[in-house]
Every structure is written in C-alpha cells, then in structure tokens.
Design an enzyme around this catalytic site. Structure first.
Site, mmCIF file in Angstrom:
data_model
loop_
_atom_site.group_PDB
_atom_site.id
_atom_site.type_symbol
_atom_site.label_atom_id
_atom_site.label_comp_id
_atom_site.label_asym_id
_atom_site.label_seq_id
_atom_site.Cartn_x
_atom_site.Cartn_y
_atom_site.Cartn_z
ATOM 1 N N ASP A 1 2.057 4.018 4.711
ATOM 2 C CA ASP A 1 2.295 2.924 3.780
ATOM 3 C C ASP A 1 3.782 2.572 3.832
ATOM 4 O O ASP A 1 4.594 3.342 4.360
ATOM 5 C CB ASP A 1 1.881 3.365 2.375
ATOM 6 C CG ASP A 1 2.108 2.276 1.342
ATOM 7 O OD1 ASP A 1 1.875 1.096 1.659
ATOM 8 O OD2 ASP A 1 2.538 2.602 0.226
ATOM 9 N N THR B 1 5.765 0.639 0.911
ATOM 10 C CA THR B 1 6.406 0.765 -0.390
ATOM 11 C C THR B 1 6.169 2.139 -0.981
ATOM 12 O O THR B 1 5.033 2.561 -1.172
ATOM 13 C CB THR B 1 5.873 -0.319 -1.349
ATOM 14 O OG1 THR B 1 6.048 -1.600 -0.755
ATOM 15 C CG2 THR B 1 6.613 -0.259 -2.671
ATOM 16 N N GLU C 1 9.768 -4.812 -12.489
ATOM 17 C CA GLU C 1 9.938 -5.539 -13.738
ATOM 18 C C GLU C 1 11.188 -5.066 -14.480
ATOM 19 O O GLU C 1 11.922 -5.868 -15.060
ATOM 20 C CB GLU C 1 8.697 -5.385 -14.613
ATOM 21 C CG GLU C 1 7.471 -6.083 -14.039
ATOM 22 C CD GLU C 1 6.263 -5.987 -14.955
ATOM 23 O OE1 GLU C 1 6.397 -5.341 -16.007
ATOM 24 O OE2 GLU C 1 5.220 -6.545 -14.611
ATOM 25 N N GLY D 1 0.563 -3.881 2.120
ATOM 26 C CA GLY D 1 0.086 -5.113 1.503
ATOM 27 C C GLY D 1 1.181 -6.154 1.350
ATOM 28 O O GLY D 1 0.926 -7.262 0.887
ATOM 29 N N LYS E 1 -7.201 -0.834 5.364
ATOM 30 C CA LYS E 1 -6.425 0.308 5.849
ATOM 31 C C LYS E 1 -7.365 1.401 6.367
ATOM 32 O O LYS E 1 -7.142 1.974 7.439
ATOM 33 C CB LYS E 1 -5.551 0.869 4.724
ATOM 34 C CG LYS E 1 -4.425 -0.052 4.282
ATOM 35 C CD LYS E 1 -3.564 0.621 3.211
ATOM 36 C CE LYS E 1 -2.406 -0.256 2.792
ATOM 37 N NZ LYS E 1 -1.533 0.406 1.796
ATOM 38 N N ASP F 1 1.597 6.910 -0.996
ATOM 39 C CA ASP F 1 1.934 7.435 -2.323
ATOM 40 C C ASP F 1 1.181 6.746 -3.451
ATOM 41 O O ASP F 1 1.316 7.149 -4.606
ATOM 42 C CB ASP F 1 3.434 7.280 -2.572
ATOM 43 C CG ASP F 1 3.839 5.828 -2.793
ATOM 44 O OD1 ASP F 1 3.300 4.958 -2.075
ATOM 45 O OD2 ASP F 1 4.673 5.565 -3.670
ATOM 46 N N ASP G 1 -3.654 3.708 -1.254
ATOM 47 C CA ASP G 1 -3.622 4.450 0.008
ATOM 48 C C ASP G 1 -4.700 5.529 0.085
ATOM 49 O O ASP G 1 -4.832 6.194 1.119
ATOM 50 C CB ASP G 1 -2.245 5.108 0.197
ATOM 51 C CG ASP G 1 -1.111 4.105 0.162
ATOM 52 O OD1 ASP G 1 -1.267 3.037 0.767
ATOM 53 O OD2 ASP G 1 -0.079 4.390 -0.485
#
Length: 1101
Positions: free
Chosen positions: A397, A399, A468, A645, A766, A787, A791
C-alpha cells in the site's frame, strides 16, 4: 435523525408497524421488531415474542466434552498421523516382529504435544470469552439502575455506558449527557482507529427513558461493519465511549449477532512451500518403504522354497493351515512395520516446535521495537516463518505504508492565489505577485503560528482522519482558529479576533464512490451554505467549468510533487432548496431498504452547481528509510508492486521518491486517459496498447528472470502504471477469450517491468491482482503489506500478509500473519530472519530424512542375512527412543540458533537472498544428495560391523557376540555419526548447541548402561541385559566404533580441513569473498549457502 433504523415513539401504547421497502405486506422477515425496555405489547395486537440470541460471545473451538473426539478427528486427518495409526493397529492385530510400543509411543507423543498446544490456545480463547461475558454492565429496569453480567443482556434492554467503558453489544443511542445529543466513540478494538467518531441520539424522544414506550424496526443482523461507523445512531460492540460522561442505548444486536461477531472469521490455512516439499519427499520415502517390504516378502518365499524348514523354527499347525496368500499379505504388513521408521513421524513435531519457538526471535528482536508506539513486531501465525525467505513479489500500500500518514499542511490555492506557510507572496497563474497579507498581518500570523501547538494541546482536536487536523492547523496559520462544536454550533475565531458562529444542520458523509463530503451550515445572518471537499476528479464536474482551469494547474503541480490534494467548493441554498434537501435526507435515513442508494441520490442532487473556492496541499512524508528498504528488496530479486487508491500523479511521485521508478525508467501507462486518446473505443484502444507494450517490454527486451531486476547495462528499464478502471477492463473483458488473452499480456508486461504502480484501486481489485500473480506460471511466493482496513483483502490473499501498526487502524494487523511497526523493519524481517528461517528448516527436513534412512537401511540389509525372518536388528527401546530422545534435541537447537552467515552480512549484501529463492535448498538434486549420503552411511554402518564380526572371538575370554550385540554396535555408530555430522554442519556455536549435542550422546550412553544393567520385571524378554557394558569391554568393538565413525565423516572432515579459511584473518577473507573483492580467489557467496547442504564448501563466518 435515525439512519437505517426506524424507531417509532408510541406514547399511546400503540405499535406503529413499518412496511418493508420492496414488500407488499406489513411484517417481513428482513426486519426485526424490538420493544424498547421490554414494554408489553398492546392487548389488541397479536404478538409472538421473537427469540433473539443472548449476549454470550463464543470464539472457542472446543468444550470439555468434545475436545478429545474432535481434536483426535482433526489430527488424524493428517496423512502422516493416519499412516502411523494404521501401522500401530497392524502391530496390535498382526504378529509383527516389533512391539506396538515402538510406533504407538512416538504417535502418542506427537498427538499429545499437538493436543496440548491446541488445547492451550483454546483455553486462552475460553479465558478471553469469559472475561467478556462476565464483564459487569449497568442496565435500566423499571426506572432502577442494576448491575448484571454482559452475557445476560437481552435485546431490548436499555444499557447505560459511562466514559471510557466499552459497549457490551450493538446499541441504538437514545440519550447522551452532552447537551447537543452527541457522543464520541473510538473503534480501536474494532479496527484500531484512534480517531474520534461522532454519533447522534434519536430525535424527539422522552427525556425520561422510564416513560419511553417505543418500538424499533431494524434490519436483520448483517456484517456491514464499516457502513455503520459514521456519525449515525448505532454504537458497535467493542467500541469505547470518549469525551462523554455517559450515554443510554437500547440493545438491538447481541452476542454472536453483533456486527463485530459477524465480522469475525477464521483465517484460511496457508501452506508454505517447505510443507509441500515435505509431502513430496514423504511420498518418495513411502515408495521406498513399500518397495523394501515387497522385495523382502518376495525373497522370503524364494528363500523358503530353496531351503528346508529349520528345526528351531518349525511352523505351528495354525500357520500351516493358513491361506498362502493371506500369509504373504501378513508378512508384507510385518515388513512394513519393521521398516516403517523410515517415515519420520517425529519430524512433524520438531517442525512445529521449531516454527513456534522460532517465532519468538521475531518478537524479541530489539531492532523491531518502535519507541513512538512502544511496540515491537507481532507474530500472528508461526506456520510461515520459512516463507519469509522465499518472497518473489511484494504488494504494498502507499498511504501509511510507504508514507507516514502524518499529514502536514503545505499550501492552499484560493481563486488562483497560492498561499504557503510563512510566505507572504502569492502566485497567480504561475506568476509571483504580492497579494498576500500585509507586513503587520504577517507578523501577527507568525505569532499565531507559534501558538498553534499550544492551542492544539489545550483544545485537543478531534477528527476522523489525520488530514482534517492538518487542514484545521493550516487555517490557524492564517488567523482562522476553530474553537470547537457546542450544541451543533461551530465557533471560529477569525483574524479580526471576532467569533463567527455557524449552526451545523447536516453532514453528508464521505464515501469512496462520490469521493467527497459536505456539510450544511447556517450563519448568524440566516444564510444556509453547503461546503464540500473532495478529490479534484469528484469536485471539478460539480462546479462551474470556467473556474476549474486556474485551479487545475496548482492541483496537478502539487500532485506531481507528491502532495495529497483536496478541492473545496461551496453553494448558497435557498430556504426552499434546504427544506427539500432536509426532508429528503430525513426520509432516506429512515429507510430500511436501499438506504445507501437513496442517500447517494440526495447527495448528488444537492452537490451540484457549486462555486469552486480552491485547493489544498497536504504532505504525507515518506516512511523512515523507505527508499533504502525498497532498494535492498529489489536487490534481493523481489518485484515490488504499489497498490493504492490515490490518484496517479501522487502515487507516481511517491514511487520516484522511493526509488521504484528511476529517472531513466520508461513508464508504460494504461489508464482511462490513455484509453480515451485516439478517438477509438476503449476496448480497441486497450487491445492496441497491450500489444504495443508487450512488444516493447517483452518481445524486444532482453529476457529477465522472474523476480530479478534488470541491470543497467542490459537495456531499458520499464515501469508499468494502471488504474482501477483499466484493470476492470483487463480482468473482465466483454468476451471470455479476450479476457484470458488480456490477462496473459498484462501479466507478461508487468513481470518484465522493474516496478508496477496500480492506482485508484478498490480493496477487491488489490486482492484480484495478488491472486492473478499468485496463480501465474511458477506459482511465485507473494507478500502483501499494508496498514489499513482496505488492505485486508490483499493481505489475506497473499502467501504472506504483513500488517503495519500505523494510523489507519489495526484491522490489517489483526488479519496479518506478521505485524511490524515500520516499513523499514521489512528489510530485516525478510533478508535476515526469513533467510535464516528457510535455511534452518530446509536443513532440518533434509537431515530428518537422512538420519532415518541411516537408521532403517541396516535393518533392511540385515534381512538378507537372517533368512528374511523379520528379525529386528535393534532393541525395541532403541526403536522407540531414536527419534524422540537420542537425535531430536540437537537438530531442534540447530534449527533455532544456526547462522551460517551473520545477520550483518545478510543485511549488507541483499543479493544473498537470491541464492535461496525458488525453494533452492529443497530441490530434488539436494534431496538426492542427502539420500545418497544416508545410503553410504548405512552401508558403512552395517558392513563395517559385519567385518568386525568375521572374527568369531571378540572378547578376552573367548566368548562371541550375539545378534543383539551386533545391532547395538551398529546403533552406537549410527547415533554418534548422525549427531557429529550435525556438529560439523553447525557454524554458529552457542552453549545450547554444546549442551544438546554432547548431552544427547552422554544420555545415550547412560541410558544404554541403565536399560541393560537392571532386570526389568515388566519385560518378558530382556534382550539387552548387560549387552552394552559387555560390548564396551572389547577393545575390538571400541576400535570398530571409532573407525566407522571416522570413515563415515571422513569426506566431510577432509572438505572442512581443505577449504576452511584458517588463521586470524579468516573472517575478513570470507567477508571479502562475499563482497566480491577482486583480489579474493573466491568472489561468490554461493558456497556459503550451499555448504550447509552439501560438501562443496565449508567457509565459516
């Protein structure tokens, strides 16, 4: 607001039935009706109380009553265990030459050890269940607050939960101590996310729940966990209450019907390549066993036909009357029993213990400890330790795995003006202008920036995602401070020190299809505004197109630099527009069927004709040593695919930063943008691009070995990029022949590229990619690392799943085989631990088959000299204890502690990993070498002792040795030879190795003296009485034992002496050899790896 759950306050004691959408009748099996607080049904209605399950949680597998039969059934499903059970039963039923104890005791040991291990693991599950079920909770009954066990909660009970407590079941939130009717929840025990989530009470309810008379109509239990984790009314079992003094909720799902229980599923059993090799070798030795039994059975009857019946071995009357074919079958079974020890049943126990104990070395490794989270590595399954040394493909992955998921605000662009932190200048359409805040304002801004961390600590920002919080802190840098939310009123301190208040009306939650979220707010002046943020691809189509171009260039530039970008837009809502949206939202949220689709329709209708404000850029920094880790893994021959993604530009820049793409790498792009070029249909364009890329990367390129990175001087490096939409077309073409062809072309292109980037991937896609590679030609070993919860699918699909203890949650950690704190730890996990685990267990497997062949071959040869009478060569005690006591501990210690190459060298020279790839140490060539070595040693043992026995008088008093002395001498040579062979193979000596090797030999001598020195009353025939002591009284026996041991090990000893670097500089010479020193006569590291399994090299580190 009550999404997904229809609750009807019934103050007149009349139940309001709801008709299920899609049904033509009132009651429907797809909904359940719950009476809040168990208020009685109105007397004028017919009501059959439904049977809901209690709140007990059962995750255990066994009970006291079914443990024994269920566990035995599962264990005897294994072929090896079932085989030895049959052998044991044959020994019990048929008159065999060996006691049933010889096979029954090892089998009992194997079954007992496995049962104890599984029983202990199930006891831990029982213990965990008991702690959960006996947890004390508060329940409101008839206006009284009582305490009861969690297991006794029933559907309809009103449960009270206080701050920091865990929800005991799935609850509908009825009442909160907060004035705004909200509560904050963390779902760390569900998916590990520590971010706070906001939940709302049901509107328009009685303040005193004692007088509440209402029913709930909700859907039947479903495992849609993540659809219910937003700001809704449902509080999930296992979540924790935060920043709220207490809440009251009604139980709707209990026990095994809670969403947490429905999402619990056992992992599918993963089998390593070593286990498959063991099964293949087992079949070979089973064939050898059957062949030996057939040969001996045939030769027995040939020998009997040529020789008269001996006077001392006359057949009984019963034997003479027995059917000839039945007697032949019985003899065949007897020989099978006599030779069955060639199948190493104890190897399975040793392998299990090696895997279980070896996994602790990962958890104990201090290099895996992360001081930030105060945690180290975690091993969820020990069955795949050796698979860590066989990885060919890594799917990662982006991020939180390649990047830190630690967001930092970089800049924003408003109306084409760029604002950077600490920079008063702006940029308009690519030109720098001075249109930022004035000098005094900039000084005020700097003062405010210095206070950000202090304000953050005092206020404690709560957000559902890290970016955020980064945006809120970014706004603070420019003088706009968010003061919090009180009773649905948001307060903002602007740069003029005035407090602006906005009433929060609705939250339009984020979803992966829309890829945006919105809020409706009302200002002090009464204006109703909608603010929306999301990806550029989801915002640009919803705004006026003339505003897009001046923002697009900033978004693309930020994405190219590796930043995460978000676009922001707004819209004024008239009173009529808001009234319609409000009514539609409330109606959709109360719908029981197709709720998501109806909400989506409302969201899309409202989020149109917006005004584009600008875009933001947030940096997600790379993980520590991410580039070095990727370089080392590629140097080890592993192909790395990034599955994410995120948008292509951001992911591509991350790949460049990690070194997966180089400056000279030619990128082959297969995305919607390239498919729409040329004015042809997507299907035709897809076909043309695949053929073009295949010709370029496969046909015209030099051949590349699977899993090996192309060197710089061998040709052009290629990188492949594909997005989710294009992948869907590749995997599911309109025609089946085209689909298979596209998959093959896609796979061949990717296998010839140095790295592959798959962007805009859904979680299912995936897993589809991992499965596609896993099932390709050669069945390469795959590893997935991630993580987040998205995933999990690819982690479960891969041969080995690695979870990162990151910020996106612990769902990946819970479903993984191994968990590590940081990506950089993957390097040592594979290159050091994986390498050593594989080499150790490969040696263990080969050694076990070798020592058992040495054990049984003399027994087979002995039949040629005893008239095929099934006379055992060894005593029953030796048959039983050989694999259990005499030779088990040295190989176990070796398989746990051996380091044929030190860890520092393995980490520094990642290419060493390639030499053990493709199950190199368990190939047929090495298996045949070990088999030949076992045959050689077996022949030396038997015929060497037979040469000794050619002298009839071996003792000083002229007495001769008998057949039990013959077998004891053979067995003594056997035990010492196989143990010393392992000692010669050992390169990393510890006190444990010394203790078990020399201790095992000493124990054998002690046991032989002890077993033969006492008359045991429970033995009918004491065959070894004083045999061992008498044997050692002969100088000839001593001489033969020593000579045979030396003769057996002579080839190994000679190679050690001739090839081992000697002197004080031996270690440096070895390191130079590994590093490829041109002055060194040996520049290859391969002998260091193969010497453990052959006699070609004996270099020591």
């Amino acid at each position: 607001m009550l999404p997904k759950y229809g609750l009807s306050p019934d103050l007149d004691n009349k139940k309001l039935d709801a008709t299920c959408v899609g049904c033509n009748h009132i009651s429907c099996s797809c909904i359940r009706t719950i009476y809040v607080g168990h208020k009685s049904c109105p007397p004028n209605e017919a009501y059959i109380p439904p049977k809901f399950c209690d709140n007990r949680i059962v995750s255990s597998k066994y009970t006291v009553w079914n443990f024994l039969p269920k566990n035995l059934f599962e264990q005897f499903r294994r072929i090896a265990n079932f085989y030895f059970l049959i052998i044991f039963l044959v020994q019990v039923i048929v008159d065999t030459p060996t006691s049933p104890v010889t096979s029954g005791l090892p089998l009992f040991f194997v079954i007992t050890v496995t049962a104890v291990k599984q029983g202990y693991e199930d006891w831990l599950r029982h213990k965990a269940d008991r702690e959960v079920n006996e947890y004390r909770v508060s329940v409101l009954e008839d206006g009284r607050r009582i305490r009861k066990m969690s297991a006794k909660i029933k559907v309809g009970d009103i449960v009270e939960v206080e701050e920091d407590e865990t929800f005991p079941c799935d609850l509908i939130l009825l009442q909160s101590s907060r004035d705004d009717g909200t509560c904050f929840v963390t779902t760390a025990s569900l998916d590990g996310e520590s971010n706070h989530k906001t939940h709302y009470t049901v509107a328009d309810l009685e303040s005193d729940l004692q007088y509440l008379s209402a029913t709930i109509e909700c859907e039947q239990p479903q495992p849609d966990l993540y659809k219910s984790l937003g700001p809704e009314n449902l509080l999930l079992k296992g979540a924790n209450l935060k920043n709220t003094q207490k809440i009251c909720g009604v139980a709707v799902y209990t026990g095994m019907e809670t969403k947490m229980a429905l999402n619990y599923q056992g992992k599918s059993q993963k089998r390593s390549a070593v286990e498959k090799s063991i099964n293949a070798f087992l079949l070979v030795y089973l064939f050898i066993l059957v062949s030996k039994a057939l040969v001996c059975t045939t030769l027995k009857y040939v020998w009997q036909s040529k020789h008269d019946e001996t006077w001392y071995n006359e057949k009984t009357q019963k034997e003479k009357e027995t059917n000839q074919y039945l007697k032949m079958f019985t003899d065949f079974l007897s020989f099978m029993v006599l030779f069955n020890f060639i199948i190493p049943v104890s190897m399975y126990v040793t392998v299990e213990m090696q895997k279980f104990l070896g996994s602790f070395f990962i958890t104990w490794d201090k290099d895996f400890f992360d001081p930030e989270i105060q945690e180290g590595a975690l091993v969820n399954t020990s069955d795949l330790n050796e698979e860590l040394g066989q990885v060919e493909y890594i799917f990662t992955d982006k991020t939180g795995t390649l990047t830190q998921n630690n967001m930092e605000f970089i800049e924003c662009c408003i109306d084409g003006f760029q604002y950077k932190h600490g920079d008063g200048s702006s940029e308009l359409d690519g030109f720098c202008v001075t249109d930022g805040p004035s000098t005094k304002q900039r000084q005020d801004q700097i003062d405010q920036i210095d206070q950000i961390d202090q304000i953050d600590q005092e206020m404690g920002f709560i957000a559902s995602s890290p970016d955020e919080i980064a945006l809120v802190k970014g706004a603070m840098r420019y003088g706009f401070t968010f003061l919090g939310l009180e009773s649905k009123n948001m307060k903002i301190l602007n740069r003029n020190k005035d407090v602006e208040t906005y009433e929060l009306l609705h939250v339009l939650n984020f979803d992966p299809v829309r890829r945006r979220m919105s809020v409706m707010v009302k200002s002090k002046t009464g204006d109703i505004l909608l603010f929306c943020k999301g990806a550029d691809s989801s915002i640009f189509p919803q705004v006026r197109q003339e505003e897009v171009e001046r923002i697009r260039m900033h978004v693309e530039r930020n994405a190219t630099e590796g930043y995460r970008t978000l676009c922001v837009a707004y819209k004024h809502l008239s009173a009529q527009e808001y009234a319609r949206a409000d009514a539609d939202l409330r109606e959709a949220r109360l719908t029981l069927q197709d709720r998501e689709e109806k909400l989506m329709a409302v969201y899309n209708r409202v989020e149109t004709d917006m005004i584009l404000i600008g875009a933001t850029a947030v940096e997600d920094q790379l993980q520590d040593e991410a580039a070095q880790t990727m370089e080392a893994l590629q140097g080890a021959g592993m192909k790395i695919w990034v599955l994410t993604g995120d948008k292509m530009e951001t992911a591509k820049s991350t790949c460049y930063a990690c070194g997966l793409f180089k400056k000279n790498t030619e990128l082959l792009e297969l995305t919607l943008r390239t498919l729409e070029d040329g004015g042809r249909s997507r299907e035709e364009r897809l076909h043309d691009l695949l053929l073009e890329y295949h010709k370029k990367a496969v046909q015209d390129a030099p051949p590349v070995k699977l899993g090996i990175t192309r060197k710089k001087n061998t040709g052009q490096d290629y990188g492949f990029i594909i997005d989710g939409a294009s992948l869907s077309m590749v995997l599911s073409s309109s025609s089946e022949p085209n689909s298979r062809r596209y998959k093959n072309l896609f796979l061949q292109i990717c296998q010839n590229c140095t790295s592959v980037l798959c962007c805009r991937m859904a979680p299912l896609q995936k897993a589809q990619i991992v499965k596609l590679v896993k099932n390709s030609k050669g069945n390469p070993i795959t590893l997935s690392i991630g993580d987040g919860a998205n995933d999990v699918s690819m982690i479960l699909e891969a041969h080995v799943g690695i979870g990162i203890k990151g910020k996106e949650g612990r769902q990946a950690v819970k479903n993984s085989d191994y968990a590590i704190p940081k990506l950089k730890h993957l390097k040592k996990l594979l290159l050091a631990h994986g390498h050593l685990y594989y080499v150790r267990i490969a040696h263990l497997v080969q050694y076990f088959f070798y020592k058992n062949l040495c054990f049984i071959l003399p027994q087979f040869l002995y039949q040629f000299f005893c008239g095929y009478s099934q006379q055992p060569l060894y005593d029953a005690a030796y048959l039983t204890m050989y694999n259990i006591c005499f030779t088990s501990m040295p190989i176990l210690a070796y398989s746990l502690l051996e380091q044929h190459i030190c860890i520092e060298v393995l980490l520094e020279h990642s290419t060493l990993y390639r030499d053990i790839a493709k199950n190199a140490m368990l190939r047929w060539k090495l298996f045949l070498y070990w088999t030949a070595l076992g045959i050689f040693h077996g022949l030396v043992f038997f015929f060497g002792v037979r040469f000794l026995f050619s002298n009839p008088a071996l003792q000083d008093n002229g007495q001769v040795f008998g057949n039990w002395s013959y077998g004891t001498i053979v067995f003594t040579v056997l035990v010492f030879t196989v143990t010393l062979k392992l000692a010669l193979d050992t390169r990393h000596w510890t006190w444990i190795n010394h203790f078990v090797i020399w201790g095992s030999l000493a124990f054998y001598v002690f046991f032989s003296f002890f077993w033969g020195g006492i008359i045991w009353p429970f033995l009918k025939h004491q065959r070894l009485y004083f045999v061992f002591a008498n044997m050692l009284s002969s100088v000839s026996a001593w001489l033969v034992i020593i000579l045979l041991i030396l003769l057996s090990l002579l080839p190994e000893i000679l190679l050690v002496v001739l090839r081992k670097p000697r002197g004080p500089h031996a270690r440096q010479v070895t390191l130079n050899c590994i590093a490829g020193d041109p002055q060194s006569p040996q520049s290859s590291a391969r002998p260091l790896l193969t010497r453990t399994f052959s006699d070609e090299s004996n270099t020591v580190i």
